[in-house]
Design a protein around this motif. Sequence first.
Motif, PDB file in Angstrom:
ATOM      1  N   GLY A  79      -0.134  61.416  82.392  1.00 25.92           N
ATOM      2  CA  GLY A  79       0.313  60.257  83.153  1.00 25.92           C
ATOM      3  C   GLY A  79       0.438  59.021  82.279  1.00 25.92           C
ATOM      4  N   GLU A  80      -0.494  58.856  81.339  1.00 24.99           N
ATOM      5  CA  GLU A  80      -0.416  57.740  80.409  1.00 24.99           C
ATOM      6  C   GLU A  80       0.825  57.842  79.537  1.00 24.99           C
ATOM      7  OE1 GLU A  80      -4.005  57.826  78.205  1.00 24.99           O
ATOM      8  OE2 GLU A  80      -5.295  57.243  79.886  1.00 24.99           O
ATOM      9  N   GLU A  81       1.143  59.045  79.096  1.00 24.24           N
ATOM     10  CA  GLU A  81       2.289  59.233  78.212  1.00 24.24           C
ATOM     11  C   GLU A  81       3.606  58.960  78.932  1.00 24.24           C
ATOM     12  OE1 GLU A  81       2.145  59.650  75.093  1.00 24.24           O
ATOM     13  OE2 GLU A  81      -0.018  59.992  74.938  1.00 24.24           O
ATOM     14  N   PHE A  82       3.676  59.293  80.222  1.00 26.07           N
ATOM     15  CA  PHE A  82       4.934  59.156  80.940  1.00 26.07           C
ATOM     16  C   PHE A  82       4.952  57.962  81.893  1.00 26.07           C
ATOM     17  CE2 PHE A  82       4.843  63.675  79.801  1.00 26.07           C
ATOM     18  CZ  PHE A  82       6.056  63.755  79.134  1.00 26.07           C
ATOM     19  N   GLY A  83       3.930  57.115  81.831  1.00 24.31           N
ATOM     20  CA  GLY A  83       3.933  55.880  82.599  1.00 24.31           C
ATOM     21  C   GLY A  83       3.661  56.034  84.077  1.00 24.31           C
ATOM     22  N   MET A  84       2.868  57.020  84.456  1.00 21.58           N
ATOM     23  CA  MET A  84       2.598  57.220  85.876  1.00 21.58           C
ATOM     24  C   MET A  84       1.291  57.968  86.057  1.00 21.58           C
ATOM     25  SD  MET A  84       4.975  59.210  88.610  1.00 21.58           S
ATOM     26  CE  MET A  84       4.403  59.552  90.261  1.00 21.58           C
ATOM     27  N   LYS A  85       0.448  57.496  86.964  1.00 19.94           N
ATOM     28  CA  LYS A  85      -0.782  58.204  87.258  1.00 19.94           C
ATOM     29  C   LYS A  85      -0.468  59.451  88.082  1.00 19.94           C
ATOM     30  CE  LYS A  85      -3.723  54.089  87.405  1.00 19.94           C
ATOM     31  NZ  LYS A  85      -4.631  53.287  88.253  1.00 19.94           N
ATOM     32  N   PRO A  86      -1.199  60.561  87.849  1.00 16.89           N
ATOM     33  CA  PRO A  86      -0.960  61.746  88.675  1.00 16.89           C
ATOM     34  C   PRO A  86      -1.216  61.448  90.143  1.00 16.89           C
ATOM     35  CG  PRO A  86      -2.931  62.001  87.300  1.00 16.89           C
ATOM     36  CD  PRO A  86      -2.247  60.752  86.863  1.00 16.89           C
ATOM     37  N   GLY A  87      -0.352  61.987  90.994  1.00 15.04           N
ATOM     38  CA  GLY A  87      -0.519  61.794  92.419  1.00 15.04           C
ATOM     39  C   GLY A  87       0.266  60.648  93.003  1.00 15.04           C
ATOM     40  N   GLU A  88       0.948  59.869  92.180  1.00 15.61           N
ATOM     41  CA  GLU A  88       1.692  58.730  92.708  1.00 15.61           C
ATOM     42  C   GLU A  88       2.819  59.170  93.642  1.00 15.61           C
ATOM     43  OE1 GLU A  88       1.108  55.383  92.452  1.00 15.61           O
ATOM     44  OE2 GLU A  88      -0.777  56.045  91.571  1.00 15.61           O
ATOM     45  N   GLU A  89       3.410  60.336  93.356  1.00 10.64           N
ATOM     46  CA  GLU A  89       4.481  60.817  94.223  1.00 10.64           C
ATOM     47  C   GLU A  89       3.931  61.246  95.582  1.00 10.64           C
ATOM     48  OE1 GLU A  89       2.890  64.646  92.747  1.00 10.64           O
ATOM     49  OE2 GLU A  89       2.908  62.555  92.148  1.00 10.64           O
ATOM     50  N   MET A  90       2.686  61.749  95.607  1.00 11.73           N
ATOM     51  CA  MET A  90       2.054  62.095  96.873  1.00 11.73           C
ATOM     52  C   MET A  90       1.701  60.833  97.662  1.00 11.73           C
ATOM     53  SD  MET A  90       2.138  65.342  96.933  1.00 11.73           S
ATOM     54  CE  MET A  90       2.558  66.607  95.735  1.00 11.73           C
ATOM     55  N   LYS A  91       1.254  59.815  96.958  1.00 11.57           N
ATOM     56  CA  LYS A  91       0.964  58.545  97.623  1.00 11.57           C
ATOM     57  C   LYS A  91       2.233  57.950  98.222  1.00 11.57           C
ATOM     58  CE  LYS A  91      -3.015  57.277  94.741  1.00 11.57           C
ATOM     59  NZ  LYS A  91      -3.554  56.304  93.764  1.00 11.57           N
ATOM     60  N   ALA A  92       3.361  58.121  97.530  1.00 13.11           N
ATOM     61  CA  ALA A  92       4.638  57.620  98.040  1.00 13.11           C
ATOM     62  C   ALA A  92       5.001  58.343  99.329  1.00 13.11           C
ATOM     63  CB  ALA A  92       5.733  57.805  96.990  1.00 13.11           C
ATOM     64  N   ALA A  93       4.776  59.658  99.370  1.00 14.73           N
ATOM     65  CA  ALA A  93       5.074  60.435 100.583  1.00 14.73           C
ATOM     66  C   ALA A  93       4.186  59.994 101.740  1.00 14.73           C
ATOM     67  CB  ALA A  93       4.882  61.926 100.306  1.00 14.73           C
ATOM     68  N   ILE A  94       2.908  59.773 101.453  1.00 15.75           N
ATOM     69  CA  ILE A  94       1.974  59.329 102.493  1.00 15.75           C
ATOM     70  C   ILE A  94       2.405  57.966 103.036  1.00 15.75           C
ATOM     71  CG2 ILE A  94      -0.408  58.584 102.905  1.00 15.75           C
ATOM     72  CD1 ILE A  94      -1.219  60.691 100.725  1.00 15.75           C
ATOM     73  N   SER A  95       2.773  57.047 102.143  1.00 15.31           N
ATOM     74  CA  SER A  95       3.208  55.710 102.572  1.00 15.31           C
ATOM     75  C   SER A  95       4.478  55.782 103.405  1.00 15.31           C
ATOM     76  CB  SER A  95       3.443  54.826 101.343  1.00 15.31           C
ATOM     77  OG  SER A  95       2.243  54.610 100.627  1.00 15.31           O
ATOM     78  N   ALA A  96       5.421  56.650 103.000  1.00 17.55           N
ATOM     79  CA  ALA A  96       6.674  56.777 103.738  1.00 17.55           C
ATOM     80  C   ALA A  96       6.437  57.345 105.137  1.00 17.55           C
ATOM     81  CB  ALA A  96       7.657  57.664 102.963  1.00 17.55           C
ATOM     82  N   ALA A  97       5.541  58.342 105.241  1.00 18.32           N
ATOM     83  CA  ALA A  97       5.216  58.909 106.550  1.00 18.32           C
ATOM     84  C   ALA A  97       4.587  57.854 107.449  1.00 18.32           C
ATOM     85  CB  ALA A  97       4.271  60.099 106.387  1.00 18.32           C
ATOM     86  N   GLN A  98       3.704  57.039 106.883  1.00 13.61           N
ATOM     87  CA  GLN A  98       3.065  55.979 107.659  1.00 13.61           C
ATOM     88  C   GLN A  98       4.087  54.938 108.096  1.00 13.61           C
ATOM     89  OE1 GLN A  98       0.087  54.767 104.828  1.00 13.61           O
ATOM     90  NE2 GLN A  98      -1.463  56.178 105.645  1.00 13.61           N
TER      91      GLN A  98
END
Length: 232
Positions: A79-98
């Motif tokens: 995640g550090e190498e690619f500029g994103m913490k693991p799980g951010e895409e899951m958090k995005a899905a949770i936020s969109a559902a909410q």
Amino acid sequence: MSYLRYVKLIGTMHVSPKSREEVMRTILEERPHAVAVELDRTRFLAMESNREMTLEDALRFGRRGLINYALAKVEEKLGEEFGMKPGEEMKAAISAAQALGVPLFLIDEDINVILSKIAASPAREKLLMALEGLAVFLPIKSGGEMPDPMSEYRTMMMEFSRRYPYLYRVLVEERNEVMARNLISIVENLKARGVKRPKVIAVVGLGHKPGIEHLLDRAKERRPVSPYWFSG
């Protein structure tokens, strides 16, 4: 009947910022009746609390805890190498559902079951995984732009299945079966509630997408079985 009529899968790379953007955009545009994510209850609650396992925690849980800790650190480094913490895409899905006010379903296999299977892997695969895992913690030398990991996933999955046949079975194929069953249950329960043409968006790792789609395409209609879920 193909359950792909009802389920759209978004295949993501857990350390790719592009995945997070695609997840949020797709869910908000498609406005599904439900959102499903590649999480179980334990990982969902840990993500919601933003609590990370420490080495001290891992030691208390023994071998399974140490395996979980090592895998988390590998994803953290990527995640550090690619500029994103693991799980951010899951958090995005949770936020969109909410944001849409639709149910959120947790469809992955229980993490404790997964860790038990990993602990039972053949000694050869354990040793190889440990040796290769150490390389992740070394600095990555880059002479230019980092390649997009999503474009490399097919090669990565083929190589993983060749080098780790047991782990590939338990980490990919068996989890595909669990997630496909849960998605079918979600569709059938939505239909039982009166939704004539349910639309479900499922966010899963890119390596799981082809296998789950294959299972959904071949599945026959089943009686509803309630998975555990969280309302948005």
